[in-house]
Motif scaffolding. Structure first.
Motif, PDB file in Angstrom:
ATOM      1  N   PHE A  55       0.811  -1.217   0.000  1.00  0.00           N
ATOM      2  CA  PHE A  55       0.000   0.000   0.000  1.00  0.00           C
ATOM      3  C   PHE A  55       0.850   1.276   0.000  1.00  0.00           C
ATOM      4  O   PHE A  55       0.329   2.364   0.211  1.00  0.00           O
ATOM      5  CB  PHE A  55      -0.962   0.010   1.195  1.00  0.00           C
ATOM      6  N   GLY A  56       2.149   1.154  -0.204  1.00  0.00           N
ATOM      7  CA  GLY A  56       2.995   2.326  -0.340  1.00  0.00           C
ATOM      8  C   GLY A  56       3.585   2.872   0.940  1.00  0.00           C
ATOM      9  O   GLY A  56       4.147   3.970   0.945  1.00  0.00           O
ATOM     10  N   PHE A  57       3.501   2.122   2.027  1.00  0.00           N
ATOM     11  CA  PHE A  57       4.102   2.562   3.284  1.00  0.00           C
ATOM     12  C   PHE A  57       5.601   2.279   3.244  1.00  0.00           C
ATOM     13  O   PHE A  57       6.037   1.265   2.718  1.00  0.00           O
ATOM     14  CB  PHE A  57       3.487   1.817   4.470  1.00  0.00           C
ATOM     15  N   LYS A  58       6.364   3.169   3.822  1.00  0.00           N
ATOM     16  CA  LYS A  58       7.812   3.003   3.969  1.00  0.00           C
ATOM     17  C   LYS A  58       8.101   2.712   5.435  1.00  0.00           C
ATOM     18  O   LYS A  58       7.514   3.329   6.321  1.00  0.00           O
ATOM     19  CB  LYS A  58       8.559   4.277   3.554  1.00  0.00           C
ATOM     20  N   SER A  59       9.014   1.779   5.684  1.00  0.00           N
ATOM     21  CA  SER A  59       9.310   1.398   7.070  1.00  0.00           C
ATOM     22  C   SER A  59      10.607   2.029   7.552  1.00  0.00           C
ATOM     23  O   SER A  59      11.509   2.315   6.772  1.00  0.00           O
ATOM     24  CB  SER A  59       9.385  -0.123   7.198  1.00  0.00           C
ATOM     25  N   SER A  60      10.634   2.229   8.858  1.00  0.00           N
ATOM     26  CA  SER A  60      11.843   2.721   9.515  1.00  0.00           C
ATOM     27  C   SER A  60      11.844   2.177  10.943  1.00  0.00           C
ATOM     28  O   SER A  60      10.783   1.894  11.507  1.00  0.00           O
ATOM     29  CB  SER A  60      11.891   4.251   9.516  1.00  0.00           C
ATOM     30  N   PRO A  61      13.031   2.023  11.526  1.00  0.00           N
ATOM     31  CA  PRO A  61      13.090   1.534  12.911  1.00  0.00           C
ATOM     32  C   PRO A  61      12.516   2.563  13.876  1.00  0.00           C
ATOM     33  O   PRO A  61      12.532   3.762  13.616  1.00  0.00           O
ATOM     34  CB  PRO A  61      14.581   1.321  13.169  1.00  0.00           C
ATOM     35  N   VAL A  62      12.003   2.065  14.980  1.00  0.00           N
ATOM     36  CA  VAL A  62      11.529   2.941  16.056  1.00  0.00           C
ATOM     37  C   VAL A  62      12.708   3.157  16.996  1.00  0.00           C
ATOM     38  O   VAL A  62      13.221   2.189  17.569  1.00  0.00           O
ATOM     39  CB  VAL A  62      10.329   2.312  16.803  1.00  0.00           C
ATOM     40  N   PRO A  63      13.160   4.411  17.140  1.00  0.00           N
ATOM     41  CA  PRO A  63      14.311   4.665  18.014  1.00  0.00           C
ATOM     42  C   PRO A  63      14.073   4.131  19.429  1.00  0.00           C
ATOM     43  O   PRO A  63      13.020   4.349  20.021  1.00  0.00           O
ATOM     44  CB  PRO A  63      14.423   6.195  18.028  1.00  0.00           C
ATOM     45  N   GLY A  64      15.038   3.381  19.915  1.00  0.00           N
ATOM     46  CA  GLY A  64      14.962   2.874  21.277  1.00  0.00           C
ATOM     47  C   GLY A  64      14.155   1.597  21.437  1.00  0.00           C
ATOM     48  O   GLY A  64      14.021   1.092  22.549  1.00  0.00           O
ATOM     49  N   ASP A  65      13.583   1.065  20.334  1.00  0.00           N
ATOM     50  CA  ASP A  65      12.800  -0.174  20.442  1.00  0.00           C
ATOM     51  C   ASP A  65      13.024  -1.026  19.196  1.00  0.00           C
ATOM     52  O   ASP A  65      12.355  -0.852  18.174  1.00  0.00           O
ATOM     53  CB  ASP A  65      11.319   0.136  20.608  1.00  0.00           C
ATOM     54  N   ALA A  66      13.965  -1.945  19.283  1.00  0.00           N
ATOM     55  CA  ALA A  66      14.319  -2.795  18.143  1.00  0.00           C
ATOM     56  C   ALA A  66      13.222  -3.789  17.784  1.00  0.00           C
ATOM     57  O   ALA A  66      13.293  -4.419  16.735  1.00  0.00           O
ATOM     58  CB  ALA A  66      15.621  -3.535  18.438  1.00  0.00           C
ATOM     59  N   THR A  67      12.194  -3.927  18.623  1.00  0.00           N
ATOM     60  CA  THR A  67      11.126  -4.877  18.333  1.00  0.00           C
ATOM     61  C   THR A  67      10.049  -4.291  17.425  1.00  0.00           C
ATOM     62  O   THR A  67       9.192  -5.023  16.937  1.00  0.00           O
ATOM     63  CB  THR A  67      10.447  -5.369  19.628  1.00  0.00           C
ATOM     64  N   LEU A  68      10.079  -2.961  17.191  1.00  0.00           N
ATOM     65  CA  LEU A  68       9.031  -2.302  16.410  1.00  0.00           C
ATOM     66  C   LEU A  68       9.577  -1.633  15.164  1.00  0.00           C
ATOM     67  O   LEU A  68      10.723  -1.182  15.131  1.00  0.00           O
ATOM     68  CB  LEU A  68       8.333  -1.225  17.252  1.00  0.00           C
ATOM     69  N   LEU A  69       8.709  -1.563  14.145  1.00  0.00           N
ATOM     70  CA  LEU A  69       8.958  -0.768  12.952  1.00  0.00           C
ATOM     71  C   LEU A  69       7.822   0.232  12.810  1.00  0.00           C
ATOM     72  O   LEU A  69       6.670  -0.074  13.143  1.00  0.00           O
ATOM     73  CB  LEU A  69       9.014  -1.640  11.697  1.00  0.00           C
ATOM     74  N   ARG A  70       8.141   1.404  12.301  1.00  0.00           N
ATOM     75  CA  ARG A  70       7.129   2.425  12.004  1.00  0.00           C
ATOM     76  C   ARG A  70       6.967   2.470  10.489  1.00  0.00           C
ATOM     77  O   ARG A  70       7.955   2.585   9.757  1.00  0.00           O
ATOM     78  CB  ARG A  70       7.579   3.782  12.537  1.00  0.00           C
ATOM     79  N   PHE A  71       5.739   2.367  10.030  1.00  0.00           N
ATOM     80  CA  PHE A  71       5.409   2.424   8.614  1.00  0.00           C
ATOM     81  C   PHE A  71       4.655   3.720   8.366  1.00  0.00           C
ATOM     82  O   PHE A  71       3.684   4.008   9.058  1.00  0.00           O
ATOM     83  CB  PHE A  71       4.532   1.236   8.217  1.00  0.00           C
ATOM     84  N   CYS A  72       5.099   4.520   7.382  1.00  0.00           N
ATOM     85  CA  CYS A  72       4.477   5.818   7.098  1.00  0.00           C
ATOM     86  C   CYS A  72       4.180   5.952   5.610  1.00  0.00           C
ATOM     87  O   CYS A  72       4.889   5.419   4.777  1.00  0.00           O
ATOM     88  CB  CYS A  72       5.413   6.957   7.497  1.00  0.00           C
ATOM     89  N   ARG A  73       3.127   6.726   5.321  1.00  0.00           N
ATOM     90  CA  ARG A  73       2.812   7.106   3.944  1.00  0.00           C
ATOM     91  C   ARG A  73       1.824   8.244   3.970  1.00  0.00           C
ATOM     92  O   ARG A  73       1.032   8.376   4.906  1.00  0.00           O
ATOM     93  CB  ARG A  73       2.261   5.948   3.149  1.00  0.00           C
ATOM     94  N   PRO A  74       1.858   9.058   2.932  1.00  0.00           N
ATOM     95  CA  PRO A  74       0.794  10.062   2.818  1.00  0.00           C
ATOM     96  C   PRO A  74      -0.505   9.364   2.422  1.00  0.00           C
ATOM     97  O   PRO A  74      -0.475   8.322   1.765  1.00  0.00           O
ATOM     98  CB  PRO A  74       1.284  10.990   1.711  1.00  0.00           C
ATOM     99  N   ALA A  75      -1.648   9.899   2.831  1.00  0.00           N
ATOM    100  CA  ALA A  75      -2.940   9.308   2.462  1.00  0.00           C
ATOM    101  C   ALA A  75      -3.094   9.296   0.951  1.00  0.00           C
ATOM    102  O   ALA A  75      -3.673   8.385   0.388  1.00  0.00           O
ATOM    103  CB  ALA A  75      -4.103  10.091   3.110  1.00  0.00           C
ATOM    104  N   ASP A  76      -2.558  10.322   0.308  1.00  0.00           N
ATOM    105  CA  ASP A  76      -2.538  10.388  -1.141  1.00  0.00           C
ATOM    106  C   ASP A  76      -1.068  10.404  -1.531  1.00  0.00           C
ATOM    107  O   ASP A  76      -0.388  11.406  -1.317  1.00  0.00           O
ATOM    108  CB  ASP A  76      -3.243  11.645  -1.638  1.00  0.00           C
ATOM    109  N   PRO A  77      -0.549   9.289  -2.065  1.00  0.00           N
ATOM    110  CA  PRO A  77       0.889   9.232  -2.340  1.00  0.00           C
ATOM    111  C   PRO A  77       1.377  10.371  -3.239  1.00  0.00           C
ATOM    112  O   PRO A  77       2.541  10.657  -3.280  1.00  0.00           O
ATOM    113  CB  PRO A  77       1.071   7.885  -3.022  1.00  0.00           C
ATOM    114  N   GLY A  78       0.485  11.090  -3.909  1.00  0.00           N
ATOM    115  CA  GLY A  78       0.887  12.215  -4.728  1.00  0.00           C
ATOM    116  C   GLY A  78       1.178  13.466  -3.919  1.00  0.00           C
ATOM    117  O   GLY A  78       1.651  14.462  -4.445  1.00  0.00           O
ATOM    118  N   THR A  79       0.859  13.466  -2.596  1.00  0.00           N
ATOM    119  CA  THR A  79       1.080  14.670  -1.771  1.00  0.00           C
ATOM    120  C   THR A  79       2.428  14.618  -1.107  1.00  0.00           C
ATOM    121  O   THR A  79       3.003  13.608  -0.926  1.00  0.00           O
ATOM    122  CB  THR A  79      -0.003  14.819  -0.688  1.00  0.00           C
TER     123      THR A  79
END
Length: 185
Positions: free
Chosen positions: A161-185
């Motif tokens: 669905f176009g989310f990009k992942s990155s590590p969560v600082p201070g917590d190696a067990t989690l990843l943060r996935f982010c994306r704009p609601a409209d990938p064109g924005t």
């Protein structure tokens, strides 16, 4: 996928139509907003997913789930917090939700959970697609999810669905996935 409008008296999101689509195996899925009146279905769904009280505690859920918790589980106003349910027949098989976050109120955290019997059926994709569509319609410009780093199935879905992942600082067990609601924005 077909949609039909629903009345404001029936659900919390009167502008969100009931959506019906076929899963990969041909079963019909109905997606609609959940409200407090769906509490028994939500509690049964969560009990089936997380039967071990110790697992509930690790996930931040109450140790024992019961129907009296339904108002808290389904406390959604249809705008800043939305809970969508995926039903096959009368059985709640998946839930997707968002909660508005951040000072500018244009960001939201999303979460999707699907009964293991429906993994690979297309149910998670259908729920997430509707949730993203609704968030965009509500003016929410950025979506994010926090997932366990070991949850490769969730990572594949979110990347699709176009989310990009990155590590969560201070917590190696989690990843943060982010994306704009409209990938064109």
């Amino acid at each position: 996928m077909t949609t039909e409008p629903i009345g404001a008296d029936r659900y919390l999101c009167p502008d969100f139509p009931v959506t019906r689509c076929a899963l990969r195996d041909g079963r019909m899925l109905t997606i609609r907003p959940l409200g407090v009146r769906d509490g028994d279905a939500e509690v049964a769904f969560l009990r089936a997913l997380f039967p071990a009280p110790s697992r509930n505690r690790l996930l931040g859920l109450p140790i024992y789930l019961d129907a009296s918790m339904a108002p808290d589980l389904l406390d959604a106003d249809g705008v800043s917090r939305v809970v969508l349910g995926g039903f096959v027949g009368d059985r709640l098989c998946g839930v997707a939700q968002y909660g508005v976050d951040g000072p500018d109120r244009t960001c939201c955290e999303i979460a999707t959970v699907v009964d293991a019997a429906f993994h690979g059926s297309g149910l998670a994709e259908a729920l997430l697609e509707q949730l993203i569509h609704l968030a965009k319609a509500r003016g929410l410009h950025h979506l994010y999810a926090l997932e366990l780093a070991e949850d490769h199935e969730a990572a594949r879905l979110l990347h699709w669905f176009g989310f990009k992942s990155s590590p969560v600082p201070g917590d190696a067990t989690l990843l943060r996935f982010c994306r704009p609601a409209d990938p064109g924005t």
